[in-house]
Design a protein around this motif. Structure first.
Motif, PDB file in Angstrom:
ATOM      1  N   THR A 357       0.816  -1.216   0.000  1.00 31.77           N
ATOM      2  CA  THR A 357       0.000   0.000   0.000  1.00 31.77           C
ATOM      3  C   THR A 357       0.854   1.273   0.000  1.00 31.77           C
ATOM      4  N   THR A 358       2.163   1.122  -0.121  1.00 31.17           N
ATOM      5  CA  THR A 358       3.077   2.270  -0.115  1.00 31.17           C
ATOM      6  C   THR A 358       3.270   2.801  -1.534  1.00 31.17           C
ATOM      7  N   TRP A 359       3.119   4.124  -1.687  1.00 31.93           N
ATOM      8  CA  TRP A 359       3.328   4.804  -2.965  1.00 31.93           C
ATOM      9  C   TRP A 359       4.398   5.880  -2.743  1.00 31.93           C
ATOM     10  N   PRO A 360       5.661   5.605  -3.065  1.00 33.90           N
ATOM     11  CA  PRO A 360       6.736   6.586  -2.818  1.00 33.90           C
ATOM     12  C   PRO A 360       6.561   7.853  -3.656  1.00 33.90           C
ATOM     13  N   GLU A 361       7.046   8.946  -3.113  1.00 29.87           N
ATOM     14  CA  GLU A 361       7.030  10.203  -3.857  1.00 29.87           C
ATOM     15  C   GLU A 361       7.998  10.100  -5.033  1.00 29.87           C
ATOM     16  N   SER A 362       7.540  10.521  -6.212  1.00 25.68           N
ATOM     17  CA  SER A 362       8.344  10.388  -7.436  1.00 25.68           C
ATOM     18  C   SER A 362       8.560  11.754  -8.076  1.00 25.68           C
ATOM     19  N   TYR A 363       9.801  11.987  -8.508  1.00 31.67           N
ATOM     20  CA  TYR A 363      10.167  13.235  -9.182  1.00 31.67           C
ATOM     21  C   TYR A 363      10.465  12.981 -10.660  1.00 31.67           C
ATOM     22  N   ALA A 364      10.134  11.780 -11.145  1.00 31.06           N
ATOM     23  CA  ALA A 364      10.517  11.374 -12.498  1.00 31.06           C
ATOM     24  C   ALA A 364       9.910  12.282 -13.564  1.00 31.06           C
ATOM     25  N   VAL A 365       8.654  12.671 -13.395  1.00 31.48           N
ATOM     26  CA  VAL A 365       8.006  13.528 -14.388  1.00 31.48           C
ATOM     27  C   VAL A 365       8.661  14.906 -14.399  1.00 31.48           C
ATOM     28  N   ALA A 366       8.951  15.455 -13.232  1.00 34.46           N
ATOM     29  CA  ALA A 366       9.619  16.758 -13.151  1.00 34.46           C
ATOM     30  C   ALA A 366      11.015  16.694 -13.763  1.00 34.46           C
ATOM     31  N   GLU A 367      11.736  15.591 -13.540  1.00 34.14           N
ATOM     32  CA  GLU A 367      13.080  15.446 -14.116  1.00 34.14           C
ATOM     33  C   GLU A 367      13.023  15.374 -15.638  1.00 34.14           C
ATOM     34  N   ALA A 368      12.087  14.589 -16.176  1.00 34.71           N
ATOM     35  CA  ALA A 368      11.942  14.512 -17.629  1.00 34.71           C
ATOM     36  C   ALA A 368      11.569  15.879 -18.207  1.00 34.71           C
ATOM     37  N   LYS A 369      10.726  16.613 -17.493  1.00 36.40           N
ATOM     38  CA  LYS A 369      10.327  17.942 -17.949  1.00 36.40           C
ATOM     39  C   LYS A 369      11.509  18.903 -17.916  1.00 36.40           C
ATOM     40  N   PHE A 370      12.401  18.749 -16.925  1.00 37.99           N
ATOM     41  CA  PHE A 370      13.604  19.580 -16.839  1.00 37.99           C
ATOM     42  C   PHE A 370      14.492  19.363 -18.057  1.00 37.99           C
ATOM     43  N   THR A 402      23.610   5.990 -11.094  1.00 46.12           N
ATOM     44  CA  THR A 402      23.412   6.928 -12.193  1.00 46.12           C
ATOM     45  C   THR A 402      22.532   8.093 -11.740  1.00 46.12           C
ATOM     46  N   TYR A 403      21.656   7.870 -10.761  1.00 49.88           N
ATOM     47  CA  TYR A 403      20.818   8.963 -10.272  1.00 49.88           C
ATOM     48  C   TYR A 403      21.677  10.038  -9.603  1.00 49.88           C
ATOM     49  N   THR A 404      22.740   9.601  -8.916  1.00 50.25           N
ATOM     50  CA  THR A 404      23.678  10.566  -8.324  1.00 50.25           C
ATOM     51  C   THR A 404      24.308  11.426  -9.407  1.00 50.25           C
ATOM     52  N   LEU A 405      24.794  10.779 -10.488  1.00 46.44           N
ATOM     53  CA  LEU A 405      25.418  11.534 -11.571  1.00 46.44           C
ATOM     54  C   LEU A 405      24.401  12.436 -12.260  1.00 46.44           C
ATOM     55  N   LYS A 406      23.173  11.961 -12.423  1.00 50.24           N
ATOM     56  CA  LYS A 406      22.157  12.788 -13.062  1.00 50.24           C
ATOM     57  C   LYS A 406      21.874  14.023 -12.221  1.00 50.24           C
ATOM     58  N   THR A 407      21.819  13.858 -10.896  1.00 53.42           N
ATOM     59  CA  THR A 407      21.591  15.004 -10.018  1.00 53.42           C
ATOM     60  C   THR A 407      22.721  16.015 -10.135  1.00 53.42           C
ATOM     61  N   VAL A 408      23.965  15.530 -10.203  1.00 52.49           N
ATOM     62  CA  VAL A 408      25.118  16.415 -10.367  1.00 52.49           C
ATOM     63  C   VAL A 408      24.997  17.210 -11.666  1.00 52.49           C
ATOM     64  N   VAL A 409      24.682  16.524 -12.767  1.00 48.17           N
ATOM     65  CA  VAL A 409      24.569  17.191 -14.067  1.00 48.17           C
ATOM     66  C   VAL A 409      23.434  18.218 -14.046  1.00 48.17           C
ATOM     67  N   MET A 410      22.328  17.896 -13.399  1.00 49.63           N
ATOM     68  CA  MET A 410      21.217  18.846 -13.326  1.00 49.63           C
ATOM     69  C   MET A 410      21.626  20.106 -12.571  1.00 49.63           C
ATOM     70  N   HIS A 411      22.363  19.944 -11.478  1.00 47.36           N
ATOM     71  CA  HIS A 411      22.841  21.121 -10.736  1.00 47.36           C
ATOM     72  C   HIS A 411      23.769  21.963 -11.608  1.00 47.36           C
ATOM     73  N   LEU A 412      24.680  21.318 -12.343  1.00 46.47           N
ATOM     74  CA  LEU A 412      25.627  22.061 -13.174  1.00 46.47           C
ATOM     75  C   LEU A 412      24.921  22.734 -14.353  1.00 46.47           C
ATOM     76  N   LEU A 413      23.929  22.075 -14.936  1.00 38.77           N
ATOM     77  CA  LEU A 413      23.157  22.706 -16.011  1.00 38.77           C
ATOM     78  C   LEU A 413      22.462  23.961 -15.514  1.00 38.77           C
ATOM     79  N   ARG A 455      16.363  27.701  -7.737  1.00 41.62           N
ATOM     80  CA  ARG A 455      16.743  27.927  -9.122  1.00 41.62           C
ATOM     81  C   ARG A 455      16.049  26.968 -10.100  1.00 41.62           C
ATOM     82  N   VAL A 456      15.052  26.237  -9.634  1.00 35.74           N
ATOM     83  CA  VAL A 456      14.320  25.339 -10.528  1.00 35.74           C
ATOM     84  C   VAL A 456      13.569  26.176 -11.563  1.00 35.74           C
ATOM     85  N   PRO A 457      13.648  25.818 -12.859  1.00 34.60           N
ATOM     86  CA  PRO A 457      12.928  26.591 -13.884  1.00 34.60           C
ATOM     87  C   PRO A 457      11.440  26.709 -13.570  1.00 34.60           C
ATOM     88  N   GLU A 458      10.873  27.882 -13.856  1.00 32.65           N
ATOM     89  CA  GLU A 458       9.474  28.141 -13.534  1.00 32.65           C
ATOM     90  C   GLU A 458       8.529  27.207 -14.281  1.00 32.65           C
TER      91      GLU A 458
END
Length: 507
Positions: A357-370, A402-413, A455-458
């Motif tokens: 019955t657990t539904w974890p919070e997901s940021y996948a849609v926001a990441e793809a949109k970024f 790979t999620y760690t590296l993706k987070t790093v790249v998103m911060h640098l972008l 600094r997240v895009p509007e």
């Protein structure tokens, strides 16, 4: 010894080529230069392999003498000296090859007396680009996977859209969740899947409550980790007014259960819930059956083959085309938080056991949109996805995710000007990613990209509490576990070695 030979060979090559500056390069000289370049490339590759073997042997001896603190310090210092020394040599070699290309081009241009002035201007502009293109030399050596992710993602999206049309027809008079258009998420739809054989096309299917039902999200505490333990509470809603006006359904709250079972069928609570909470595993099994039922009426079923794959918290299947090209597709389910790009989803968590019955919070849609937002902002020859793809390839077999590296790249972008992500900056950005990760590991802190980030895009819509939240440290476990931190630093050293090997050997 290998490092000394490596430097000696490099200096010799630079001095030897410097002797021809100002001299006329005839065909024989240029041929000799090409042969020399080939020999130097082969010899440097050989010495690099010897250096790597020597480093591994030194590491083994250092580990055997781990009781001596000076041994560990010496090994760490040697590793850093080797890394930056080789990085400096790589830059020198690039400058040398860039000069050779320019000099050869000048000779060819001077021999062509009939070239127009416009052609000469274009050649000069190309030479200037070549001088500044510090990434081209190394990028061209890398053996990139042969992929057409945009085309393949479009094929997958069309297939899922066809599925949804059939689903809606099947479920039109039922009280199962209402399926919304699927959203492509993950590395394939973001454009950086590392290897062809590892691609899984993931899509998130938003769920809306059917008539007579309502979803209420009970979000878990984020604390030191993302909100893994969230729940979807299902409630029955009075529909007596609709029953009086339209007469197309009975109110679940105000009609006896026997009458509902006889004339209308069971509610969502009886179908896909445990207690009053939406059950992930029951939802996955229901959707699994739905895919099999809908497949037979799809046009693709005439020439494609469907194979269902095991998965407890999602619906995973493989489709094989007539030419035997296969694609693995994973459908996840989610409930949207308000009108934001954040969902609670059926994705797996890092926990050893996740209740159904657990539904974890997901940021996948926001990441793809970024990443879609960045694709519209960066220059046409941006290499930010190539940087991420290259690191994802060499991370295989290493504990760093790979999620760690993706987070790093998103911060640098979000901090480096987007004009600095062009092909010519490939090597510089690769080094920036490496150093950002090193600093985060040393400080045991990597901030989550969305929580508390101003600094997240509007364009990306976040729940209101995200803007006021304290930044979430994705490396909090390293603060609490010194052994895990030591292992992460060791894995970073291995990543450095693989990075150098990728630049020189292309793999």
């Amino acid at each position: 010894m290998g490092v000394i030979q490596f430097f000696t060979l490099t200096v010799q090559s630079i001095l030897w080529n410097a002797q021809v500056v100002g001299d006329e390069l005839d065909e024989a000289t240029r041929e000799h230069m090409r042969q020399r370049k080939t020999y130097l490339s082969w010899k440097m590759t050989q010495l690099l392999q010897e250096l790597e073997q020597g480093t591994q042997q030194l590491e083994l001896r250092t580990q055997e003498q781990s009781g001596f603190a000076w041994g560990a310090l010496l090994f760490a210092a040697l590793q850093q000296w080797q890394f930056w020394a080789i990085a400096g040599v790589l830059l020198l070699l690039f400058r040398l090859c860039s000069w050779l290309r320019k000099k050869s081009h000048e000779v060819d241009s001077s021999s062509d007396e009939e070239s127009s002035s416009s052609d000469r201007e274009e050649a000069e502009e190309e030479d200037n680009d070549s001088d500044n293109d510090q990434g081209r030399f190394f990028e061209e050596r890398i053996q990139w996977p042969v992929q057409n992710l945009a085309r393949d993602c479009e094929v997958v999206k069309d297939l899922i859209d066809n599925f949804i049309l059939v689903f809606r027809e099947i479920l039109s008079n039922s009280f199962f969740p209402v399926l919304q258009p699927a959203i492509g998420v993950g590395s394939a739809f973001e454009g950086w899947s590392p290897r062809e054989e590892d691609i899984i096309y993931r899509l998130l299917m938003p769920l809306k409550p059917p008539h007579g039902h309502a979803f209420h999200l009970e979000l878990g505490n984020r604390g030191e980790t993302p909100a893994w333990y969230s729940y979807v509470h299902v409630e029955l809603v009075c529909t007596c007014r609709r029953e009086q006006l339209a007469g197309d359904m009975l109110c679940f709250l105000h009609h006896p259960e026997e009458e509902l079972r006889r004339d209308q069928g069971p509610s969502l609570l009886r179908n896909l819930c445990t207690g009053s909470y939406l059950d992930v595993q029951k939802t996955a099994r229901w959707f699994h059956q739905l895919v099999q039922e809908a497949w037979v009426v799809l046009p693709q079923s005439a020439t494609w083959r469907l194979t269902m794959l095991p998965s407890r918290r999602s619906c995973k299947f493989q489709v094989t085309e007539g030419n035997n090209k296969t694609r693995i597709i994973e459908m996840m389910f989610g409930v949207q938080q308000g009108n934001s790009d954040i969902f609670v989803s059926s994705q797996n968590t890092e926990a050893l056991f996740t209740p159904s019955t657990t539904w974890p919070e997901s940021y996948a849609v926001a990441e793809a949109k970024f990443f879609r937002h960045m694709a519209r902002q960066v220059p046409h020859d941006s290499f930010h996805l190539r940087c991420l793809q290259a690191y994802a390839r060499i991370l295989v077999g290493i504990g760093l995710s790979t999620y760690t590296l993706k987070t790093v790249v998103m911060h640098l972008l979000n901090t480096i000007p987007l004009s600095g992500w062009r092909r010519r900056h490939f090597l510089l950005r690769m080094e920036d990613i490496m150093q950002y990760l090193r600093r985060c590991l040393e400080e045991k802190r990597l901030d989550h990209f969305f929580l508390g980030n101003e600094r997240v895009p509007e364009e990306i819509i976040l729940p209101p509490d995200f803007h006021t939240a304290e930044p979430l440290n994705l490396f909090q476990h390293l603060v609490q576990d010194p052994a895990a931190h030591a292992e992460a630093m060791h894995e970073f050293d291995e990543l450095q070695h693989r990075f150098i090997r990728l630049l020189l050997l292309g793999r």
